[in-house]
Scaffold this motif. Sequence first.
Motif, PDB file in Angstrom:
ATOM      1  N   PHE A 410       0.910  -1.407   0.129  1.00  0.00           N
ATOM      2  CA  PHE A 410      -0.010  -0.124   0.003  1.00  0.00           C
ATOM      3  C   PHE A 410       0.822   1.300  -0.080  1.00  0.00           C
ATOM      4  N   ARG A 411       2.126   1.045  -0.025  1.00  0.00           N
ATOM      5  CA  ARG A 411       2.983   2.306  -0.199  1.00  0.00           C
ATOM      6  C   ARG A 411       3.109   2.490  -1.758  1.00  0.00           C
ATOM      7  N   VAL A 412       2.577   1.947  -2.810  1.00  0.00           N
ATOM      8  CA  VAL A 412       2.676   2.370  -4.416  1.00  0.00           C
ATOM      9  C   VAL A 412       1.321   1.467  -4.726  1.00  0.00           C
ATOM     10  N   LEU A 413       0.717   2.546  -5.294  1.00  0.00           N
ATOM     11  CA  LEU A 413      -0.670   1.778  -5.730  1.00  0.00           C
ATOM     12  C   LEU A 413      -1.305   2.460  -7.175  1.00  0.00           C
ATOM     13  N   PRO A 414      -0.339   2.180  -8.166  1.00  0.00           N
ATOM     14  CA  PRO A 414      -0.763   2.854  -9.520  1.00  0.00           C
ATOM     15  C   PRO A 414      -1.950   1.985 -10.007  1.00  0.00           C
ATOM     16  N   PHE A 415      -2.425   1.000  -9.473  1.00  0.00           N
ATOM     17  CA  PHE A 415      -3.738   0.332 -10.187  1.00  0.00           C
ATOM     18  C   PHE A 415      -4.860   0.024  -9.159  1.00  0.00           C
ATOM     19  N   GLY A 416      -4.592   0.790  -7.937  1.00  0.00           N
ATOM     20  CA  GLY A 416      -5.372   0.711  -6.903  1.00  0.00           C
ATOM     21  C   GLY A 416      -5.172  -0.831  -6.112  1.00  0.00           C
ATOM     22  N   SER A 417      -6.173  -1.231  -5.339  1.00  0.00           N
ATOM     23  CA  SER A 417      -6.225  -2.436  -4.695  1.00  0.00           C
ATOM     24  C   SER A 417      -7.441  -2.987  -4.156  1.00  0.00           C
ATOM     25  N   GLY A 418      -7.469  -4.157  -4.057  1.00  0.00           N
ATOM     26  CA  GLY A 418      -8.706  -4.805  -3.671  1.00  0.00           C
ATOM     27  C   GLY A 418      -9.977  -5.122  -4.696  1.00  0.00           C
ATOM     28  N   ARG A 419     -11.244  -5.168  -4.650  1.00  0.00           N
ATOM     29  CA  ARG A 419     -12.161  -5.670  -5.365  1.00  0.00           C
ATOM     30  C   ARG A 419     -12.244  -4.394  -6.548  1.00  0.00           C
ATOM     31  N   ARG A 420     -11.985  -3.132  -6.339  1.00  0.00           N
ATOM     32  CA  ARG A 420     -12.090  -2.155  -7.401  1.00  0.00           C
ATOM     33  C   ARG A 420     -10.653  -2.009  -8.019  1.00  0.00           C
ATOM     34  N   ALA A 421      -9.666  -2.889  -7.811  1.00  0.00           N
ATOM     35  CA  ALA A 421      -8.404  -2.385  -8.502  1.00  0.00           C
ATOM     36  C   ALA A 421      -8.593  -2.606 -10.075  1.00  0.00           C
ATOM     37  N   CYS A 422      -7.708  -1.681 -10.747  1.00  0.00           N
ATOM     38  CA  CYS A 422      -7.719  -1.636 -12.122  1.00  0.00           C
ATOM     39  C   CYS A 422      -7.555  -2.990 -12.768  1.00  0.00           C
ATOM     40  N   PRO A 423      -8.350  -3.442 -13.605  1.00  0.00           N
ATOM     41  CA  PRO A 423      -8.258  -4.767 -14.244  1.00  0.00           C
ATOM     42  C   PRO A 423      -7.644  -4.763 -15.429  1.00  0.00           C
ATOM     43  N   GLY A 424      -7.234  -3.523 -15.934  1.00  0.00           N
ATOM     44  CA  GLY A 424      -6.194  -3.510 -16.836  1.00  0.00           C
ATOM     45  C   GLY A 424      -4.706  -3.568 -16.638  1.00  0.00           C
TER      46      GLY A 424
END
Length: 481
Positions: A410-424
């Motif tokens: 969680f220090r670096v989240l370019p695509f988010g995290s969890g259920r709504r993380a970027c699918p791409g």
Amino acid sequence: MNGTLRLPPGPRGLPIIGSLHLIGSLPNRGLHRLSKTYGPVMYLKLGLVPTVIISSPEMAELVLKTHDRCFSNRQPSEFGLLYGSKGFAFIDYGPYWRGARKLAVSQVLSSGKVMSFASIMEEEVHLFMENLKEFTIDGAPLVSIKKKVASMLGDVMCRVVLGRKCMEARINGDSSFGELCREITGLLGHFNVNDFMPFLQWLDVHGVRRRGKVVLELVRGFLEKIIDEHVVDDDQGSESSGKDFVDFLLSVMDDKEGEWTTSGFDFDLSHIMSILMDTIVGATDTLPCGLEWAFTEIVRNPAVMAKLKEELVRVIGDERRVIKLTDLPELKYLAMVVKESMRLHPVGPLLAHRSTEECAIGGGLYIPKDCNVLVNVWAIVRDSQVWENAEEFMPERFENSEMDVRGSDFRVLPFGSGRRACPGMNFSLTMIPLVLANLLHSFDWELPEGVSPSMLDMQEKYDGLAITKVHPLVLKPVLKT
């Protein structure tokens, strides 16, 4: 719950507009500035909309992992609602969202599926490189890196999803399909006062609703024609172009005994169109933007450029050879450069969620129900308590590091995290290093006359859903001999 807990601290705000006047044109920076006063969890009103801002890895983990069930919805926007509720990008969490996302990920966006499209990706990169080489024969002028690669990256996705290249296809003789897709991303993230002051919706102050209807009608009409062509080809038994994502979605719609029908969903052409839009639109702007930021940092740091070139010569050798996906695992320093660019320049700086219930988050604080929750990723990666020399571009910080950019750290989240993380994310993490490696191996890149690496303009603007450069990176490609 809120009888014993309290809201997070934050600015008092003004009547009606709340704290909108404190945010500025770069909300990632404005919210970061406020968080230095009010802390890593901050409550404020944006217009009439209650909003909580998260600005630390620890609190991001609480929202995106520990209590992610409470924050799995998207914050609604006027254009987001107009865009549609039958895809998977902007609708609320639930059975339909899970099913629609599963269709896209399982058939297009999973790691295994992305690698199965290796021949398409490598072929398009090869054609792109050959065109660029032809471009340099008589002495190429300066080119915009983002503009140059955007059409190629979009065409890769279009071939995978629609079975054909169509980024440059003209619609009604006006805009191209790619231009309209990029306009959709802009409208999705466009500041719209109606989203913060619902009582003004009848005015359409910024024209988002008016322009949005026009753009969506054009894009949907274009996709409908492609779907119709697939139906005709299927009826005629044509196998000339193989099966693509459109064919798969049509088979899902026609399967009367399948999962969707038995689950009570009436899966029709409108659902197919929305899922196609979600899959394609996300790749048309944010991916080229991320690649441009990486290229900018490479050019801006000559020592990084030199190390990359040395690695490419050592691992690849022949500068005439197009680099393939199978080469990438050996390009260790390139992987570090890509990670560091994604850390320092998260294209989507604000992860937008909405609470479905009151949630205690520790320290005597709670987040109320139906509250917008923004995770300020940009602030997290510039926190000197999290990163040493946080503002500097230092790929070596990832040397011998197991730190991942896919959402587990969680220090670096370019695509988010969890259920709504970027699918791409798998597509981005494959295409960005592949394109960079080929561009750097076959060409030298010269800055405009009179401009040194240290003089490169790094000004940002919040353009739709992404942070982009105010002034595009323009360079002169020189073919290596």
